[in-house]
Design a protein around this motif. Structure first.
Motif, PDB file in Angstrom:
ATOM      1  N   PRO A  40     -59.000  32.009  32.032  1.00 25.66           N
ATOM      2  CA  PRO A  40     -58.046  31.015  32.528  1.00 25.66           C
ATOM      3  C   PRO A  40     -58.743  29.672  32.762  1.00 25.66           C
ATOM      4  N   CYS A  41     -58.045  28.593  32.426  1.00 21.06           N
ATOM      5  CA  CYS A  41     -58.632  27.253  32.578  1.00 21.06           C
ATOM      6  C   CYS A  41     -59.062  26.978  34.014  1.00 21.06           C
ATOM      7  N   TYR A  42     -58.296  27.469  34.989  1.00 21.28           N
ATOM      8  CA  TYR A  42     -58.683  27.209  36.375  1.00 21.28           C
ATOM      9  C   TYR A  42     -60.023  27.849  36.712  1.00 21.28           C
ATOM     10  N   ARG A  43     -60.343  28.980  36.079  1.00 22.86           N
ATOM     11  CA  ARG A  43     -61.647  29.626  36.310  1.00 22.86           C
ATOM     12  C   ARG A  43     -62.774  28.825  35.662  1.00 22.86           C
ATOM     13  N   VAL A  44     -62.518  28.298  34.461  1.00 25.23           N
ATOM     14  CA  VAL A  44     -63.524  27.475  33.786  1.00 25.23           C
ATOM     15  C   VAL A  44     -63.758  26.203  34.596  1.00 25.23           C
TER      16      VAL A  44
ATOM     17  N   CYS B 202     -56.991  27.195  22.855  1.00 23.08           N
ATOM     18  CA  CYS B 202     -56.341  27.305  24.164  1.00 23.08           C
ATOM     19  C   CYS B 202     -54.871  27.628  23.966  1.00 23.08           C
ATOM     20  N   ASN B 203     -54.282  28.167  25.009  1.00 16.73           N
ATOM     21  CA  ASN B 203     -52.887  28.543  24.944  1.00 16.73           C
ATOM     22  C   ASN B 203     -52.400  28.749  26.373  1.00 16.73           C
TER      23      ASN B 203
ATOM     24  N   PRO C  31     -45.167  31.222  36.731  1.00  8.82           N
ATOM     25  CA  PRO C  31     -46.048  30.083  36.475  1.00  8.82           C
ATOM     26  C   PRO C  31     -46.757  30.205  35.121  1.00  8.82           C
ATOM     27  N   MET C  32     -46.953  29.068  34.486  1.00  7.50           N
ATOM     28  CA  MET C  32     -47.719  29.037  33.239  1.00  7.50           C
ATOM     29  C   MET C  32     -49.199  29.127  33.601  1.00  7.50           C
ATOM     30  N   ILE C  33     -49.909  29.976  32.902  1.00  7.31           N
ATOM     31  CA  ILE C  33     -51.345  30.094  33.089  1.00  7.31           C
ATOM     32  C   ILE C  33     -51.996  29.686  31.780  1.00  7.31           C
ATOM     33  N   TYR C  34     -52.693  28.575  31.829  1.00  8.09           N
ATOM     34  CA  TYR C  34     -53.386  28.074  30.643  1.00  8.09           C
ATOM     35  C   TYR C  34     -54.740  28.744  30.559  1.00  8.09           C
TER      36      TYR C  34
END
Length: 104
Positions: free
Chosen positions: A31-35, A57-58, A67-70
């Motif tokens: 997940p982008c938030y983890r990166v 990415c997606n 919620p969308m999780i990028y």
């Protein structure tokens, strides 16, 4: 979650991906938030502007009910690591007042 400082080799980046990734959609992703937690919020803009949707990415979720999780695929994560390495080297060159070019 592992937070990393300094330049990363390909092997170390792959190890981080293998440890931090989760299965979602069609394969392992981060997940982008983890990166962003690992490397900083700059990756959000980088992912939006420099990575290829669908391959690098997606997102997963539904804008209206869930919620969308990028997230980043391995190829997207490796591109983020390469950009991060570049930014760290560029900063080092600037701080030391040296050229990044080959010298004779």
């Amino acid at each position: 979650m592992m937070v990393h400082k300094g330049l990363l080799s390909k092997e170390t980046a792959e190890e981080i991906f293998n440890i931090e990734s989760v299965y979602l959609d069609r394969g392992n992703v981060i997940p982008c938030y983890r990166v962003a937690e690992m490397f900083g919020d700059w990756i959000k803009e980088y992912a939006r502007t420099r990575l290829k949707d669908g391959n690098d990415c997606n997102a997963w979720g539904d804008c209206h009910e869930r919620p969308m999780i990028y997230y980043l695929s391995k190829s997207g994560f490796m591109k983020v690591v390469a950009e991060r390495n570049y930014l760290l080297m560029a900063n080092e060159i600037k701080e030391k007042g040296i050229s990044g070019e080959l010298v004779e």
